[in-house]
Design an enzyme around this catalytic site. Structure first.
Site, short mmCIF file in Angstrom:
data_model
loop_
_atom_site.label_atom_id
_atom_site.label_comp_id
_atom_site.label_asym_id
_atom_site.label_seq_id
_atom_site.Cartn_x
_atom_site.Cartn_y
_atom_site.Cartn_z
N HIS A 195 53.88 42.01 -0.56
CA HIS A 195 53.12 40.99 0.16
C HIS A 195 53.55 40.92 1.62
O HIS A 195 52.72 40.83 2.53
CB HIS A 195 53.35 39.61 -0.47
CG HIS A 195 52.84 39.47 -1.87
ND1 HIS A 195 53.68 39.34 -2.95
CD2 HIS A 195 51.59 39.43 -2.37
CE1 HIS A 195 52.97 39.22 -4.05
NE2 HIS A 195 51.70 39.27 -3.73
N SER A 234 54.95 41.17 -8.94
CA SER A 234 55.53 39.93 -9.45
C SER A 234 55.90 40.07 -10.92
O SER A 234 56.81 39.41 -11.42
CB SER A 234 54.55 38.78 -9.26
OG SER A 234 54.22 38.61 -7.90
#
Length: 283
Positions: free
Chosen positions: A33, A183
């Site tokens: 990210h 994640s």
């Protein structure tokens, strides 16, 4: 970094801000990210990120309530990455009334691969992304290539609806052993984490075979899936597809451009223990 929980507050802050680059997320941020945030700076005067866990893209067997919320840590990471504004609405701000109007993407793009096992997922993604685009009104938006089908759906939505947004795909960020950052990696046990790079290695081997001239793509897919299953994975798919629309290439199609050729991508999804991992490599 300024944090805006409301649409009105964000719009006021961006009035006259110049060229805006936008990176939407659901939080629980990792280096992949943050790499997108840093890339965004190259495309605009102002970088805006969002954190919103979007209920619309979760299926009935996917636990929305258990999705990791790490807001304070995420804010620190975004500040360090140079983000100017964070849009962080709650559900009441994003959906003050039940969302009855939805984007319905082309089933040819969404009923395959991830969409085949996550019914309605891409409709939920497209709906919230369009709403976020309307709120932020960016000139550029960045999405990671790791979620390749999502990126393809968004590109087609922007093109079909003539949205004034340039979509930039960011290359997948990987750990030193090749595992794509996600994640979901935090759910892996120590032993599973040691095994997890096999997924990327399998895709690399398939890509190498294609570049070496192998054209029996169905055979390559079967062999790759069988190899993962033999190592204890539960494979949903290994698929070699055209980059543009994720449809299967015509028989004999070579990677690249020109006659009887097309840019290709190999994608895979497989479960290791209780954790489902996805990955892809462009060819």
């Amino acid at each position: 970094m300024q944090i805006h929980p409301t649409i009105a507050g964000l719009r006021a802050a961006l009035a006259g801000a110049g060229r805006v680059a936008f990176v939407p997320t659901m939080g629980n941020l990792h280096d992949g990210h943050l790499d997108l945030m840093r890339q965004a700076r190259q495309h605009a005067d102002v970088v805006v990120a969002s954190i919103f866990v979007n209920r619309l893209q979760f299926g009935p067997r996917e636990d929305f309530d258990k999705y990791p919320r790490t807001f304070e840590q995420d804010c620190a990471k975004l500040t360090e990455a140079g983000v100017d504004h964070l849009f962080a609405p709650d559900e009441q701000e994003m959906y003050p009334t039940p969302q009855r109007y939805h984007v319905v993407p082309d089933a040819a793009h969404t009923d395959i691969l991830e969409g085949a096992v996550r019914a309605g997922h891409f409709g939920g993604v497209a709906t919230v992304v369009l709403k976020l685009f309307n709120i932020v009104q960016p000139q550029v938006a960045l999405f990671g290539k790791k979620d390749y089908q999502q990126l393809m759906v968004i590109r087609h939505m922007v093109r079909q609806l003539a949205l004034p947004v340039t979509i930039v795909g960011g290359d997948t960020v990987r750990a030193d052993d090749g595992l794509a950052l996600s994640s979901r990696n935090g759910y892996l046990s120590e032993a599973e984490r040691a095994e997890a790079p096999r997924l990327a290695h399998t895709l690399n081997a398939l890509r190498d075979a294609v570049l070496a001239g192998e054209r029996d793509y169905a055979k390559l897919e079967r062999e790759a899936a069988a190899a993962l299953d033999a190592a204890g994975w539960q494979t949903d798919y290994v698929a070699l597809r055209q980059q543009s629309d994720l449809r299967a290439p015509a028989p004999g199609t070579a990677p690249g451009t020109g006659a009887n050729a097309a840019p290709l991508v190999v994608l895979a999804a497989a479960r290791l223990g209780k954790t489902r991992l996805i990955d892809n490599l462009e060819i």
